[in-house]
Design a protein around this motif. Structure first.
Motif, PDB file in Angstrom:
ATOM      1  N   THR A 197       0.833  -1.209   0.000  1.00 22.65           N
ATOM      2  CA  THR A 197       0.000   0.000   0.000  1.00 22.65           C
ATOM      3  C   THR A 197       0.861   1.250   0.000  1.00 22.65           C
ATOM      4  OG1 THR A 197      -1.515  -1.281   1.390  1.00 22.65           O
ATOM      5  CG2 THR A 197      -2.013   1.054   1.081  1.00 22.65           C
ATOM      6  N   ILE A 198       1.896   1.242   0.828  1.00 23.23           N
ATOM      7  CA  ILE A 198       2.822   2.376   0.877  1.00 23.23           C
ATOM      8  C   ILE A 198       3.524   2.539  -0.465  1.00 23.23           C
ATOM      9  CG2 ILE A 198       4.896   3.289   1.990  1.00 23.23           C
ATOM     10  CD1 ILE A 198       4.027   1.729   4.513  1.00 23.23           C
ATOM     11  N   PHE A 199       3.950   1.410  -1.046  1.00 16.38           N
ATOM     12  CA  PHE A 199       4.602   1.438  -2.357  1.00 16.38           C
ATOM     13  C   PHE A 199       3.655   2.025  -3.403  1.00 16.38           C
ATOM     14  CE2 PHE A 199       5.890  -0.443  -6.413  1.00 16.38           C
ATOM     15  CZ  PHE A 199       7.265  -0.220  -6.405  1.00 16.38           C
ATOM     16  N   SER A 200       2.386   1.608  -3.356  1.00 11.67           N
ATOM     17  CA  SER A 200       1.377   2.120  -4.291  1.00 11.67           C
ATOM     18  C   SER A 200       1.188   3.621  -4.115  1.00 11.67           C
ATOM     19  CB  SER A 200       0.046   1.397  -4.072  1.00 11.67           C
ATOM     20  OG  SER A 200      -0.987   1.983  -4.814  1.00 11.67           O
ATOM     21  N   LEU A 201       1.047   4.053  -2.860  1.00  9.35           N
ATOM     22  CA  LEU A 201       0.814   5.466  -2.581  1.00  9.35           C
ATOM     23  C   LEU A 201       1.977   6.327  -3.061  1.00  9.35           C
ATOM     24  CD1 LEU A 201      -1.006   7.585  -1.225  1.00  9.35           C
ATOM     25  CD2 LEU A 201       0.195   7.118   0.918  1.00  9.35           C
ATOM     26  N   LEU A 202       3.197   5.851  -2.854  1.00  7.16           N
ATOM     27  CA  LEU A 202       4.374   6.640  -3.190  1.00  7.16           C
ATOM     28  C   LEU A 202       4.729   6.596  -4.675  1.00  7.16           C
ATOM     29  CD1 LEU A 202       6.745   5.796  -0.187  1.00  7.16           C
ATOM     30  CD2 LEU A 202       5.385   7.867  -0.531  1.00  7.16           C
ATOM     31  N   PHE A 203       4.531   5.427  -5.312  1.00 10.45           N
ATOM     32  CA  PHE A 203       5.130   5.234  -6.631  1.00 10.45           C
ATOM     33  C   PHE A 203       4.166   4.904  -7.773  1.00 10.45           C
ATOM     34  CE2 PHE A 203       8.530   3.951  -3.589  1.00 10.45           C
ATOM     35  CZ  PHE A 203       9.409   4.980  -3.863  1.00 10.45           C
ATOM     36  N   GLN A 204       2.907   4.566  -7.484  1.00  9.61           N
ATOM     37  CA  GLN A 204       2.034   4.108  -8.564  1.00  9.61           C
ATOM     38  C   GLN A 204       1.864   5.174  -9.652  1.00  9.61           C
ATOM     39  OE1 GLN A 204      -1.441   1.707  -7.598  1.00  9.61           O
ATOM     40  NE2 GLN A 204      -2.642   2.819  -9.133  1.00  9.61           N
ATOM     41  N   GLY A 205       1.580   6.414  -9.245  1.00 10.70           N
ATOM     42  CA  GLY A 205       1.423   7.486 -10.226  1.00 10.70           C
ATOM     43  C   GLY A 205       2.697   7.721 -11.024  1.00 10.70           C
ATOM     44  N   TYR A 206       3.844   7.658 -10.346  1.00  8.90           N
ATOM     45  CA  TYR A 206       5.128   7.838 -11.023  1.00  8.90           C
ATOM     46  C   TYR A 206       5.343   6.742 -12.063  1.00  8.90           C
ATOM     47  CZ  TYR A 206      10.181   7.822 -11.770  1.00  8.90           C
ATOM     48  OH  TYR A 206      11.436   7.817 -12.344  1.00  8.90           O
ATOM     49  N   VAL A 207       5.042   5.482 -11.693  1.00 14.00           N
ATOM     50  CA  VAL A 207       5.226   4.370 -12.631  1.00 14.00           C
ATOM     51  C   VAL A 207       4.303   4.529 -13.832  1.00 14.00           C
ATOM     52  CG1 VAL A 207       5.068   1.864 -12.944  1.00 14.00           C
ATOM     53  CG2 VAL A 207       6.032   2.790 -10.838  1.00 14.00           C
ATOM     54  N   VAL A 208       3.084   5.029 -13.615  1.00 11.77           N
ATOM     55  CA  VAL A 208       2.181   5.302 -14.741  1.00 11.77           C
ATOM     56  C   VAL A 208       2.854   6.257 -15.729  1.00 11.77           C
ATOM     57  CG1 VAL A 208       0.015   6.404 -15.442  1.00 11.77           C
ATOM     58  CG2 VAL A 208       0.038   4.857 -13.480  1.00 11.77           C
ATOM     59  N   GLY A 209       3.418   7.356 -15.217  1.00 10.73           N
ATOM     60  CA  GLY A 209       4.077   8.327 -16.072  1.00 10.73           C
ATOM     61  C   GLY A 209       5.274   7.749 -16.812  1.00 10.73           C
ATOM     62  N   GLN A 210       6.074   6.908 -16.127  1.00 10.76           N
ATOM     63  CA  GLN A 210       7.231   6.291 -16.769  1.00 10.76           C
ATOM     64  C   GLN A 210       6.811   5.261 -17.806  1.00 10.76           C
ATOM     65  OE1 GLN A 210      10.567   7.324 -16.240  1.00 10.76           O
ATOM     66  NE2 GLN A 210       9.278   8.931 -15.360  1.00 10.76           N
ATOM     67  N   ALA A 211       5.743   4.523 -17.510  1.00 13.33           N
ATOM     68  CA  ALA A 211       5.237   3.530 -18.470  1.00 13.33           C
ATOM     69  C   ALA A 211       4.739   4.220 -19.736  1.00 13.33           C
ATOM     70  CB  ALA A 211       4.130   2.693 -17.843  1.00 13.33           C
ATOM     71  N   ASP A 212       4.180   5.427 -19.590  1.00 12.66           N
ATOM     72  CA  ASP A 212       3.772   6.205 -20.766  1.00 12.66           C
ATOM     73  C   ASP A 212       4.943   6.401 -21.729  1.00 12.66           C
ATOM     74  OD1 ASP A 212       1.216   6.471 -19.744  1.00 12.66           O
ATOM     75  OD2 ASP A 212       1.443   8.578 -19.169  1.00 12.66           O
ATOM     76  N   LYS A 213       6.140   6.569 -21.160  1.00 11.80           N
ATOM     77  CA  LYS A 213       7.323   6.856 -21.972  1.00 11.80           C
ATOM     78  C   LYS A 213       7.993   5.596 -22.519  1.00 11.80           C
ATOM     79  CE  LYS A 213       8.524  10.955 -19.204  1.00 11.80           C
ATOM     80  NZ  LYS A 213       9.571  11.554 -18.323  1.00 11.80           N
ATOM     81  N   TYR A 214       7.984   4.513 -21.712  1.00  8.18           N
ATOM     82  CA  TYR A 214       8.850   3.387 -22.042  1.00  8.18           C
ATOM     83  C   TYR A 214       8.122   2.080 -22.368  1.00  8.18           C
ATOM     84  CZ  TYR A 214      12.333   6.563 -20.079  1.00  8.18           C
ATOM     85  OH  TYR A 214      13.125   7.654 -19.839  1.00  8.18           O
ATOM     86  N   ILE A 215       6.861   1.952 -22.022  1.00  8.22           N
ATOM     87  CA  ILE A 215       6.100   0.751 -22.358  1.00  8.22           C
ATOM     88  C   ILE A 215       5.209   1.083 -23.552  1.00  8.22           C
ATOM     89  CG2 ILE A 215       4.475  -1.004 -21.544  1.00  8.22           C
ATOM     90  CD1 ILE A 215       7.106  -1.043 -20.029  1.00  8.22           C
ATOM     91  N   PHE A 216       5.486   0.426 -24.677  1.00  9.06           N
ATOM     92  CA  PHE A 216       4.785   0.742 -25.926  1.00  9.06           C
ATOM     93  C   PHE A 216       4.844   2.259 -26.187  1.00  9.06           C
ATOM     94  CE2 PHE A 216       2.063  -2.954 -24.342  1.00  9.06           C
ATOM     95  CZ  PHE A 216       2.777  -3.912 -25.056  1.00  9.06           C
ATOM     96  N   PRO A 217       6.024   2.831 -26.340  1.00  3.57           N
ATOM     97  CA  PRO A 217       6.156   4.292 -26.465  1.00  3.57           C
ATOM     98  C   PRO A 217       5.447   4.884 -27.672  1.00  3.57           C
ATOM     99  CG  PRO A 217       8.227   3.182 -27.009  1.00  3.57           C
ATOM    100  CD  PRO A 217       7.331   2.140 -26.408  1.00  3.57           C
ATOM    101  N   SER A 218       5.185   4.067 -28.697  1.00  9.42           N
ATOM    102  CA  SER A 218       4.474   4.596 -29.863  1.00  9.42           C
ATOM    103  C   SER A 218       2.986   4.794 -29.590  1.00  9.42           C
ATOM    104  CB  SER A 218       4.644   3.653 -31.060  1.00  9.42           C
ATOM    105  OG  SER A 218       4.075   2.382 -30.786  1.00  9.42           O
ATOM    106  N   LEU A 219       2.494   4.211 -28.510  1.00  6.58           N
ATOM    107  CA  LEU A 219       1.080   4.362 -28.140  1.00  6.58           C
ATOM    108  C   LEU A 219       0.915   5.685 -27.400  1.00  6.58           C
ATOM    109  CD1 LEU A 219      -1.801   3.195 -27.813  1.00  6.58           C
ATOM    110  CD2 LEU A 219      -1.002   2.084 -25.705  1.00  6.58           C
TER     111      LEU A 219
END
Length: 226
Positions: A197-219
């Motif tokens: 839960t703490i990991f989610s609260l601290l990092f979930q939004g950040y991981v969403v933003g990073q995934a936008d850049k690096y996971i299927f970047p053409s999407l």
């Protein structure tokens, strides 16, 4: 602060859109099921549903659905419009998601992962949160139909936070946080609240933003209706 993704109105080919969409559903359901079955902390919305399930006679599946209806109401409020197509998509996604999380959680509870050592279970729980964040990134960019809670985060992200996924996630988490607090007032215990839960609260939004850049970047983000 993150800016609106470049090319966010570009439309992707329908075949790839379907592929991305189903990948995101599988990742989200598996990630949530992992966190629920390991009981080392779930993402805030799921944790809220788990706590409410202990405070009320309702099942986890029904509470996940009710959370979705709450998020739909908030989306209508923030957008100042009743978008029937959007709400229908929310409902379809929500019912499929609730069923899959319930089913996968039961299946995972019958496997050996619940008996892994603590370090391995913490790793898998945090991996579940990361899978959830990656899934959110993918289907927010596809933006065909969304889970209403993630649609809420996207509305907050682009309407109020200038595209900043971390700020938007924190703001959207304020609603399940209130539900968890109310459940605690009834049961005097916390469930599904732990390292994950703490990991989610601290990092979930950040991981969403990073995934936008690096996971299927053409999407790219498309069909934003704000």
């Amino acid at each position: 602060m993150q800016n609106l993704p470049t090319g966010y109105i570009i439309h992707n080919k329908s075949g790839l859109t379907i592929f991305y969409f189903f990948i995101s559903i599988i990742l989200n359901s598996l990630g949530n099921a992992l966190t629920v079955s390991l009981n080392l902390g779930s993402a805030l919305w799921t944790a809220a549903a788990v706590n409410l399930a202990h405070a009320t006679p309702l099942s986890l599946t029904w509470l996940l659905l009710l959370e979705g209806f709450l998020a739909i109401g908030l989306n209508v409020l923030f957008l100042h419009q009743f978008d029937g197509r959007r709400i229908l998509g929310n409902l379809i996604f929500m019912f499929c998601f609730a069923y899959l999380v319930g089913l996968l959680s039961k299946l995972l509870l019958q496997t050996a992962i619940v008996n892994f050592n603590l370090g391995a279970r913490i790793f898998l729980d945090c991996l579940g949160i990361i899978l959830i964040a990656i899934a959110i990134s993918i289907y927010q960019r596809v933006n065909v139909i969304l889970h209403p809670c993630d649609d809420l985060m996207q509305v907050i992200r682009f309407k109020f936070c200038h595209g900043n996924s971390t700020q938007a996630q924190w703001l959207s988490f304020s609603f399940p946080a209130v539900a968890i607090w109310l459940s605690f007032m009834v049961t005097k215990q916390l469930y599904a609240i732990n390292i994950g839960t703490i990991f989610s609260l601290l990092f979930q939004g950040y991981v969403v933003g990073q995934a936008d850049k690096y996971i299927f970047p053409s999407l790219k983000h498309q069909n934003l209706r704000l």
